[in-house]
Design a protein around this motif. Structure first.
Motif, PDB file in Angstrom:
ATOM      1  N   THR A   1       1.992  16.787 -15.591  1.00 23.93           N
ATOM      2  CA  THR A   1       2.938  17.889 -15.747  1.00 23.93           C
ATOM      3  C   THR A   1       3.573  17.824 -17.130  1.00 23.93           C
ATOM      4  O   THR A   1       3.566  16.782 -17.784  1.00 23.93           O
ATOM      5  CB  THR A   1       4.055  17.845 -14.682  1.00 23.93           C
ATOM      6  OG1 THR A   1       4.836  16.645 -14.878  1.00 23.93           O
ATOM      7  CG2 THR A   1       3.487  17.867 -13.273  1.00 23.93           C
TER       8      THR A   1
ATOM      9  N   MET B   1       1.466  23.153  -8.786  1.00 27.27           N
ATOM     10  CA  MET B   1       2.634  22.551  -9.444  1.00 27.27           C
ATOM     11  C   MET B   1       3.098  23.376 -10.633  1.00 27.27           C
ATOM     12  O   MET B   1       4.256  23.304 -11.022  1.00 27.27           O
ATOM     13  CB  MET B   1       2.309  21.120  -9.890  1.00 27.27           C
ATOM     14  CG  MET B   1       2.139  20.164  -8.731  1.00 27.27           C
ATOM     15  SD  MET B   1       1.634  18.532  -9.278  1.00 27.27           S
ATOM     16  CE  MET B   1       3.206  17.899  -9.857  1.00 27.27           C
TER      17      MET B   1
ATOM     18  N   ARG C   1       6.324  25.290 -10.574  1.00 29.48           N
ATOM     19  CA  ARG C   1       7.616  24.591 -10.598  1.00 29.48           C
ATOM     20  C   ARG C   1       7.965  23.948 -11.936  1.00 29.48           C
ATOM     21  O   ARG C   1       9.080  23.496 -12.136  1.00 29.48           O
ATOM     22  CB  ARG C   1       7.636  23.516  -9.505  1.00 29.48           C
ATOM     23  CG  ARG C   1       7.495  24.089  -8.109  1.00 29.48           C
ATOM     24  CD  ARG C   1       7.705  23.036  -7.036  1.00 29.48           C
ATOM     25  NE  ARG C   1       6.814  21.893  -7.130  1.00 29.48           N
ATOM     26  CZ  ARG C   1       5.624  21.797  -6.545  1.00 29.48           C
ATOM     27  NH1 ARG C   1       5.152  22.786  -5.840  1.00 29.48           N
ATOM     28  NH2 ARG C   1       4.911  20.705  -6.668  1.00 29.48           N
TER      29      ARG C   1
END
Length: 84
Positions: A11, A40, A43
């Motif tokens: 991330t 993901m 977010r």
């Protein structure tokens, strides 16, 4: 030398208005990494799904390949994987 292939979701988060690596999660399969990275990315600013091949005994990295990127990923991320 036994090579092991792993799949990782990296991330990226904003710190001081710069994209920096955030959490890293291992997954069992390539498709799992792709699905998790895409999910993901809702977010966090960005994610990348990676295939990492390394020596199972020494941990020495043989290759790291970006399978997919979602959202914002630093321009130099691919270079940093190759040690460039």
């Amino acid at each position: 030398m036994a090579m092991k292939t792993s799949y990782v979701v990296q991330t990226f988060v904003l710190k001081r208005k710069r994209l920096v690596p955030g959490d890293r999660e291992m997954t069992g399969t390539e498709s799992g990494a792709l699905k998790k990275a895409e999910a993901m990315s809702a977010r966090v600013p960005g994610t990348a799904a990676l295939r990492v091949v390394a020596d199972d005994e020494t941990g020495e990295l043989e290759s790291a390949t970006i399978l997919a990127q979602f959202g914002e990923v630093p321009d130099d991320f691919a270079e940093s994987l190759q040690g460039g």
